[in-house]
Structures are given as C-alpha cells and as structure tokens.
Enzyme design. Structure first.
Site, PDB file in Angstrom:
ATOM      1  N   THR A 248       1.695  -4.281   4.239  1.00 57.31           N
ATOM      2  CA  THR A 248       1.541  -4.608   5.664  1.00 57.31           C
ATOM      3  C   THR A 248       1.023  -6.028   5.889  1.00 57.31           C
ATOM      4  O   THR A 248       1.258  -6.613   6.937  1.00 57.31           O
ATOM      5  CB  THR A 248       0.537  -3.644   6.349  1.00 57.31           C
ATOM      6  OG1 THR A 248      -0.728  -3.767   5.705  1.00 57.31           O
ATOM      7  CG2 THR A 248       1.021  -2.206   6.311  1.00 57.31           C
ATOM      8  N   ASP A 249       0.319  -6.590   4.886  1.00 54.75           N
ATOM      9  CA  ASP A 249      -0.433  -7.819   5.157  1.00 54.75           C
ATOM     10  C   ASP A 249       0.446  -9.019   5.506  1.00 54.75           C
ATOM     11  O   ASP A 249       0.073  -9.835   6.348  1.00 54.75           O
ATOM     12  CB  ASP A 249      -1.338  -8.162   3.959  1.00 54.75           C
ATOM     13  CG  ASP A 249      -2.577  -7.269   3.917  1.00 54.75           C
ATOM     14  OD1 ASP A 249      -2.825  -6.544   4.907  1.00 54.75           O
ATOM     15  OD2 ASP A 249      -3.296  -7.296   2.898  1.00 54.75           O
TER      16      ASP A 249
ATOM     17  N   THR B 281       0.825  -1.210   0.000  1.00 59.19           N
ATOM     18  CA  THR B 281       0.000   0.000   0.000  1.00 59.19           C
ATOM     19  C   THR B 281       0.854   1.252   0.000  1.00 59.19           C
ATOM     20  O   THR B 281       0.442   2.300  -0.493  1.00 59.19           O
ATOM     21  CB  THR B 281      -0.937  -0.031   1.224  1.00 59.19           C
ATOM     22  OG1 THR B 281      -1.838  -1.122   1.050  1.00 59.19           O
ATOM     23  CG2 THR B 281      -1.723   1.246   1.390  1.00 59.19           C
TER      24      THR B 281
ATOM     25  N   SER C 213       1.236  -7.567  -0.927  1.00 61.09           N
ATOM     26  CA  SER C 213       2.007  -8.575  -0.179  1.00 61.09           C
ATOM     27  C   SER C 213       1.225  -9.845   0.123  1.00 61.09           C
ATOM     28  O   SER C 213       1.808 -10.840   0.527  1.00 61.09           O
ATOM     29  CB  SER C 213       2.601  -7.983   1.101  1.00 61.09           C
ATOM     30  OG  SER C 213       1.642  -7.847   2.117  1.00 61.09           O
TER      31      SER C 213
HETATM   32  C1  SIN Z   1      -0.285  -5.253   1.002  1.00 62.54           C
HETATM   33  O1  SIN Z   1      -0.039  -5.897   2.020  1.00 62.54           O
HETATM   34  O2  SIN Z   1       0.460  -5.245   0.018  1.00 62.54           O
HETATM   35  C2  SIN Z   1      -1.551  -4.468   0.910  1.00 62.54           C
HETATM   36  C3  SIN Z   1      -1.991  -3.920   2.212  1.00 62.54           C
HETATM   37  C4  SIN Z   1      -1.033  -2.965   2.836  1.00 62.54           C
HETATM   38  O3  SIN Z   1       0.105  -2.765   2.435  1.00 62.54           O
HETATM   39  O4  SIN Z   1      -1.475  -2.342   3.834  1.00 62.54           O
END
Ligand code: SIN
Length: 326
Positions: free
Chosen positions: A92-93, A12, A59
């Site tokens: 973050t995922d 993100t 991710s």
């Molecule tokens: C991801 O994990 O690539 C999408 C969600 C995020 O980064 O918060």
C-alpha cells in the site's frame, strides 16, 4: 470464464508475521503468488488465473526501475489475446505511484486492477484475501473495460490517477481524490460511466531503462528556499513542491523558483493537503510553474518523470490536465 494474469509484486498482502495479532511487526513481501491464490479458492469461480511473481518487495523499496519492468510485463500481457485483464498485488505504501505510472503509460481497453492489504496474510481477519477476490471480480467484469487502470481496495473502486493512501493503519486506507470511488465491491457495482477521464498516455519507448530524477520538496512555514537549489545541485531534474493549501508558494520562494525554471528545471505546485485539486494561479504565468491539478505530489512526480523522459515539455500539460470528464 475470463482469463486474468496476476502479477504479484509483494507488499503486506504477501506479508507474514510471527503472531496472528501482530499487524505492525511483520515482513512484507514474504509469501509467493501461489500462496495468495491458495488462500482464495473462490477465485476459481471468477476467472482462470495465471499467476506470476515479478518481485516480492516491501513497496517502500520499489524504484522507477521496478515500474518500468512492471509496465513492460503488463504491456506484453495486455497484448496477449489469451489474457482478458490483469490484477497486480502491491504494497500500500507506494501503490499510488505505481498505479499512476501504469495509468500514464498503458493504453488498453483491458482492465488493469491494483490491490493490496493493510494486514499481513498471517493476521486474524486479514484483508488481503477479500481484496484479492474483489480485484479479480473487478478485472473480470465487462463494465471495467475502457476505464483505464483501477485500484480495488477496501470494498471501493478508484481510478488510478488521483488515488492516494490516506491512513497509516486503518483498513479503509485509500481515497480517490476529488473523483472519489467510482464503484463498490460490496457487492460489485459501478456508478460512473466510462471513460472517467481523457488522460494522455506516454507509451514506454523500447530503450528507456531509467527515468529522470524528480524530487518532492515538502514546504512548511519558514522552510528555506535554498533547499530547492540543493536538490537541483544534487541531481534533481524536476521538482514537485508539496505546498500549503492550494499550492500556495511562500513569497520568499519566488526568486528561487523563477531561477530554477529559467535554468530548465520544471517546478510543479502540488499540495501538502491530503485532498483537493491545485488550480492554476497568476503566479504560474509569472514564475513558469505548473499546478498539479488533481494529482497528489506523489503522482505528479511520476508524470513529471515521464515528461522529462519523453523530452517533451508540452506532455506535462497533457498528463496533468485538470479537466475531469465526469
Ligand atoms: C508495503 O507497502 O509493501 C508495506 C505496507 C503495506 O503493504 O501496507
């Protein structure tokens, strides 16, 4: 001024939406490393930054193959005397898995700092630029040396092992497990003396191009133990059980777990509770299981994959050791 490598992998933090107020319906991994850097000209006061785009992924689509490629690239950069530290931008995922993989495989005094964002780069009040700036400040800071892999997110600094995503939408989306944050970036300061923890490392063998499959099985009230054998029959070579409470195994699971262990399938007891360690119990001696210690199920899975790849069952005890050095 230090020289930092920036390895961009997507997420993100590199996300783009059609509207500046859309924080859910966007594409992660849409913008390149150069765009991320251009949004934070203040980085020029922190370090010389050499940016590269290794992947550009949401991710959730990260795989152990991506971990291996990232780990190898980070190793090469850490071995370069011209590089003083590394910042990795990530989604973050699954950041906690990638962070665990790097922490368990990279031994280096040079800082490796992962960061991410909850709001896409195109949103009003995006959190990515400040998170990137802070991560570079952490990687450039002399006190970061020797602390292992770190996660800098939302004004907090966490050790990679034990970190986990704890919020689906809020900006303070990570927590550091029992150790908590070891420092803050508002302004940058550290609390804990290094080293935080004597984690074992498993350097990547040159020919290693995939990791053995390990599955996480979430166990609720009444979940049938037959699922364990189904996962093994489907190819899992190790199992992490995300169990209630302190890794509490329902009695109905005893024989399935003992049978799996007897067939050479390691079974680790983790917790489905978001926080707190899983401590050894007498059932571990009876059934041959292993508690996950301070690692969440997602990170215990990475440790077990590396153990199986090394073909060294004793490595798991070292990777999961639960003796914190405060
Ligand atoms: C991801 O994990 O690539 C999408 C969600 C995020 O980064 O918060």
């Amino acid at each position: 001024m230090p020289t930092l490598a920036l390895i961009a992998t997507g997420g993100t933090i590199a996300g783009a939406a059609a509207s500046a107020t859309d924080t859910t319906g966007y594409t992660a991994g849409a913008l390149g490393a150069d765009t991320l850097l251009a949004a934070v000209p203040q980085l020029a006061n922190v370090a010389e930054i050499r940016a590269e785009q290794l992947f550009n992924l949401d991710s959730k689509d990260m795989t152990p193959g991506h971990w291996l490629a990232l780990g190898r690239r980070a190793r090469t950069l850490l071995d370069d005397p011209a590089i003083d530290g590394i910042v990795v931008t990530h989604g973050t995922d699954t950041l906690e898995e990638t962070a665990a993989f790097l922490a368990l495989t990279l031994a280096s005094a040079k800082p490796v700092v992962l960061t991410a964002a909850m709001r896409p780069a195109t949103s009003l009040s995006a959190d990515g630029p400040m998170n990137l700036y802070n991560a570079a400040c952490v990687a450039a800071h002399p006190e970061s040396a020797g602390r292992g892999v770190l996660v800098s997110f939302g004004d907090a600094i966490f050790p990679a092992l034990g970190v986990r995503k704890c919020q689906t939408h809020r900006l303070d989306a990570f927590t550091g497990g029992s150790a908590g944050a070891i420092g803050r970036t508002d302004p940058l300061h550290y609390f804990a003396p290094p080293p935080l923890r004597a984690w074992a490392h498993m350097p990547l063998a040159p020919g290693l191009d995939e990791l053995p499959r390990v599955d996480v099985l979430h166990v609720g009230a009444g979940t049938p133990p037959a699922l364990l054998d189904l996962m093994i029959a489907n190819g899992a070579r190790g199992i992490i059980l995300a169990l209630p409470g302190n890794g509490s195994l329902p009695a109905a699971w005893d024989s399935a777990v003992a049978g799996a262990v007897a067939r050479g399938i390691p079974v680790v007891r983790a917790s489905r509770v978001g926080m707190g360690p899983v401590a050894r119990k007498t059932l571990d001696d009876r059934l041959g299981t292993r508690p996950a210690g301070e690692l969440p199920a997602s990170q215990a899975r990475v440790a077990l994959m590396l153990t199986l790849a090394a073909g060294d069952p004793a490595l798991l005890d070292r990777l999961l050791a639960d003796d914190y050095i405060p």
